[in-house]
Design a protein around this motif. Structure first.
Motif, PDB file in Angstrom:
ATOM      1  N   GLY A  17       8.754  12.269  -7.008  1.00 23.24           N
ATOM      2  CA  GLY A  17       7.559  12.627  -6.274  1.00 23.24           C
ATOM      3  C   GLY A  17       6.370  11.743  -6.607  1.00 23.24           C
ATOM      4  O   GLY A  17       6.468  10.526  -6.677  1.00 23.24           O
ATOM      5  N   ARG A  18       5.214  12.387  -6.821  1.00 19.35           N
ATOM      6  CA  ARG A  18       3.966  11.668  -7.080  1.00 19.35           C
ATOM      7  C   ARG A  18       4.048  10.837  -8.362  1.00 19.35           C
ATOM      8  O   ARG A  18       3.523   9.722  -8.418  1.00 19.35           O
ATOM      9  N   ASP A  19       4.754  11.366  -9.399  1.00 26.40           N
ATOM     10  CA  ASP A  19       4.883  10.610 -10.643  1.00 26.40           C
ATOM     11  C   ASP A  19       5.618   9.303 -10.421  1.00 26.40           C
ATOM     12  O   ASP A  19       5.259   8.254 -10.975  1.00 26.40           O
ATOM     13  N   ALA A  20       6.664   9.359  -9.611  1.00 27.29           N
ATOM     14  CA  ALA A  20       7.430   8.148  -9.327  1.00 27.29           C
ATOM     15  C   ALA A  20       6.580   7.139  -8.557  1.00 27.29           C
ATOM     16  O   ALA A  20       6.647   5.923  -8.794  1.00 27.29           O
ATOM     17  N   ALA A  21       5.750   7.640  -7.622  1.00 32.54           N
ATOM     18  CA  ALA A  21       4.895   6.748  -6.843  1.00 32.54           C
ATOM     19  C   ALA A  21       3.837   6.092  -7.736  1.00 32.54           C
ATOM     20  O   ALA A  21       3.546   4.903  -7.598  1.00 32.54           O
ATOM     21  N   MET A  22       3.276   6.865  -8.665  1.00 29.68           N
ATOM     22  CA  MET A  22       2.298   6.301  -9.603  1.00 29.68           C
ATOM     23  C   MET A  22       2.944   5.236 -10.491  1.00 29.68           C
ATOM     24  O   MET A  22       2.363   4.183 -10.758  1.00 29.68           O
ATOM     25  N   ASP A  23       4.169   5.522 -10.932  1.00 32.58           N
ATOM     26  CA  ASP A  23       4.892   4.569 -11.773  1.00 32.58           C
ATOM     27  C   ASP A  23       5.170   3.277 -11.010  1.00 32.58           C
ATOM     28  O   ASP A  23       5.078   2.179 -11.554  1.00 32.58           O
ATOM     29  N   ALA A  24       5.493   3.409  -9.727  1.00 34.27           N
ATOM     30  CA  ALA A  24       5.756   2.223  -8.904  1.00 34.27           C
ATOM     31  C   ALA A  24       4.490   1.383  -8.743  1.00 34.27           C
ATOM     32  O   ALA A  24       4.530   0.151  -8.807  1.00 34.27           O
ATOM     33  N   ALA A  25       3.341   2.065  -8.552  1.00 35.86           N
ATOM     34  CA  ALA A  25       2.082   1.337  -8.410  1.00 35.86           C
ATOM     35  C   ALA A  25       1.735   0.590  -9.689  1.00 35.86           C
ATOM     36  O   ALA A  25       1.290  -0.560  -9.668  1.00 35.86           O
ATOM     37  N   LEU A  26       1.947   1.246 -10.837  1.00 33.71           N
ATOM     38  CA  LEU A  26       1.703   0.590 -12.119  1.00 33.71           C
ATOM     39  C   LEU A  26       2.699  -0.538 -12.357  1.00 33.71           C
ATOM     40  O   LEU A  26       2.343  -1.618 -12.845  1.00 33.71           O
ATOM     41  N   GLY A  27       3.967  -0.280 -12.010  1.00 28.34           N
ATOM     42  CA  GLY A  27       5.005  -1.280 -12.243  1.00 28.34           C
ATOM     43  C   GLY A  27       4.826  -2.526 -11.410  1.00 28.34           C
ATOM     44  O   GLY A  27       5.164  -3.635 -11.841  1.00 28.34           O
ATOM     45  N   ALA A  28       4.270  -2.367 -10.195  1.00 29.68           N
ATOM     46  CA  ALA A  28       4.048  -3.537  -9.344  1.00 29.68           C
ATOM     47  C   ALA A  28       3.087  -4.515  -9.987  1.00 29.68           C
ATOM     48  O   ALA A  28       3.167  -5.724  -9.790  1.00 29.68           O
ATOM     49  N   LEU A  29       2.179  -3.993 -10.800  1.00 34.24           N
ATOM     50  CA  LEU A  29       1.209  -4.856 -11.472  1.00 34.24           C
ATOM     51  C   LEU A  29       1.641  -5.230 -12.880  1.00 34.24           C
ATOM     52  O   LEU A  29       1.577  -6.388 -13.280  1.00 34.24           O
ATOM     53  N   TYR A  30       2.100  -4.236 -13.643  1.00 36.07           N
ATOM     54  CA  TYR A  30       2.365  -4.459 -15.063  1.00 36.07           C
ATOM     55  C   TYR A  30       3.844  -4.620 -15.402  1.00 36.07           C
ATOM     56  O   TYR A  30       4.189  -4.841 -16.557  1.00 36.07           O
ATOM     57  N   GLY A  31       4.723  -4.450 -14.402  1.00 40.14           N
ATOM     58  CA  GLY A  31       6.138  -4.705 -14.631  1.00 40.14           C
ATOM     59  C   GLY A  31       6.963  -3.451 -14.671  1.00 40.14           C
ATOM     60  O   GLY A  31       6.540  -2.410 -15.157  1.00 40.14           O
ATOM     61  N   GLY A  32       8.210  -3.527 -14.092  1.00 35.04           N
ATOM     62  CA  GLY A  32       9.151  -2.422 -14.203  1.00 35.04           C
ATOM     63  C   GLY A  32       9.069  -1.415 -13.088  1.00 35.04           C
ATOM     64  O   GLY A  32       9.869  -0.483 -13.035  1.00 35.04           O
ATOM     65  N   GLY A  33       8.117  -1.561 -12.164  1.00 31.55           N
ATOM     66  CA  GLY A  33       7.996  -0.591 -11.088  1.00 31.55           C
ATOM     67  C   GLY A  33       8.942  -0.881  -9.953  1.00 31.55           C
ATOM     68  O   GLY A  33       9.632  -1.879  -9.898  1.00 31.55           O
ATOM     69  N   ALA A  34       8.991   0.040  -8.989  1.00 33.12           N
ATOM     70  CA  ALA A  34       9.837  -0.135  -7.819  1.00 33.12           C
ATOM     71  C   ALA A  34       9.393  -1.359  -7.050  1.00 33.12           C
ATOM     72  O   ALA A  34       8.231  -1.626  -6.875  1.00 33.12           O
TER      73      ALA A  34
END
Length: 369
Positions: A17-34
């Motif tokens: 859900g929202r946690d996964a979307a937040m993680d993807a947004a962070l990962g796109a910048l800092y690495g490891g996201g969707a």
């Protein structure tokens, strides 16, 4: 908090859900996201695909998931880590970003490369930030400096509410009566009321090298505020290896900012020579040099100019930065040489700047942090 990627990175906890979307947004910048993909065992890569649609979507996501202060930090990191400056030349991209001082600095550095279709949008973004800063800083600055100007005009027969009790007591200590434990004032010292005529002159001399971007933004706003006060004649000068006087644009700090050109070399000596030529009342003048002091001009001449201005009665203030981030890298040798001349160099936050200026106008020690 540990956020798992893939299958929870072995933690057994998969985000949804929202946690996964937040993680993807962070990962796109800092690495490891969707959407960033794997490059190898334990290796992560960051990226937004380098396209305007992807970046615009990401900007919308982070604004939905994080508070404004966090969004500004992430935008700054994206520009620095992923080289997204060029995308800011597109109007639709500028409309999606969260405006802040650092974004304004980036836009000013891109000013020469900015197409006409983007300039109006860029000006709107810069104006929004400038208006926010003016709203935050103007009232306190005017109040603080008006008080300083009033106190600098002493009168000898003040009305009761104009008496400066601290100075009056000190001036009459010889009249202390021990039996009554009191001072009998023979002479009253009072605050004068600054008239509408010009009482002080202030010259802001601003280094527009790339590292000084935030300082240029804040100094331009403060310059406009000072220029709005009738009792202070304000001049604003920006420099690199050339010197540009932007005083006639001080009624609009946005025009001032777009009149700057961030980057390039530095010739402090040439800038101070110009400022020195504009001083007509040394004892009533404050010169504020805002620079990291990396001098590309003639060092000894620069120091001689500062010494000459101080000897003539000018109050000389050296700020290594005017921002919330503290002192940047600066030339320690030049800073020490200025301190030896009685012009100590220090970084100043925007909140402290009115107090620094008030002290300079009253010719008292500066409130250095």
């Amino acid at each position: 908090m540990v956020l798992g990627g893939g299958e929870g990175d072995g933690t057994g906890c998969v985000l949804g859900g929202r946690d996964a979307a937040m993680d993807a947004a962070l990962g796109a910048l800092y690495g490891g996201g969707a959407g960033t993909g794997r490059k190898g065992a334990g290796e992560r890569s960051a990226g937004l695909g380098g396209s305007a649609p992807n970046v615009a979507r990401w900007l919308g996501d982070i604004r939905a998931y994080f508070p404004s202060s966090v969004v500004q930090v992430m935008q700054r990191d994206a520009i620095e880590r992923l080289g997204l400056s060029a995308l800011l030349l597109e109007p639709e991209m500028l409309e999606a970003v969260e405006p802040d001082v650092h974004l304004v600095g980036t836009l000013l550095s891109l000013n020469k490369a900015m197409p006409e279709t983007t300039k109006e949008t860029a000006r709107a973004v810069v104006r929004k930030v400038v208006e926010q800063l003016e709203k935050k800083l103007a009232a306190r600055t005017r109040a603080t400096l008006t008080g300083a100007l009033d106190r600098s005009a002493r009168i000898s027969r003040p009305r009761h509410h104009d008496i400066d009790w601290d100075r009056t007591i000190r001036a009459n200590l010889k009249n202390y009566l021990p039996e009554y434990r009191t001072v009998v004032p023979e002479r009253l010292v009072g605050y004068g009321r600054a008239a509408q005529s010009v009482k002080k002159e202030v010259i802001l001399c601003i280094d527009q090298s790339g590292s000084m971007a935030a300082s240029v933004v804040y100094a331009s706003v403060f310059g406009a505020v000072l220029a709005s006060m009738r009792s202070i004649a304000t001049r604003l000068v920006v420099f690199d290896t050339a010197v540009v006087d932007l005083t006639d644009q001080l009624d609009d700090p946005v025009d001032v900012l777009f009149g700057t050109q961030l980057g390039g070399g530095t010739d402090i000596n040439r800038a101070l020579a110009y400022c020195q030529s504009k001083i007509t009342r040394p004892a009533d003048t404050v010169v504020v040099l805002i620079s990291d002091l990396y001098e590309g001009g003639i060092r000894d001449e620069m120091l001689k100019r500062v010494a000459a201005m101080k000897a003539a009665g000018v109050e000389f203030v050296t700020l290594l930065a005017l921002s919330d981030e503290g002192a940047p890298a600066y030339d320690h040798e030049h800073a020490a040489a200025l301190a030896a001349l009685g012009a100590p160099a220090f970084a100043c936050t925007p909140d402290l700047f009115p107090d620094v200026m008030a002290a300079a106008l009253e010719k008292r020690p500066l409130p250095m942090p």
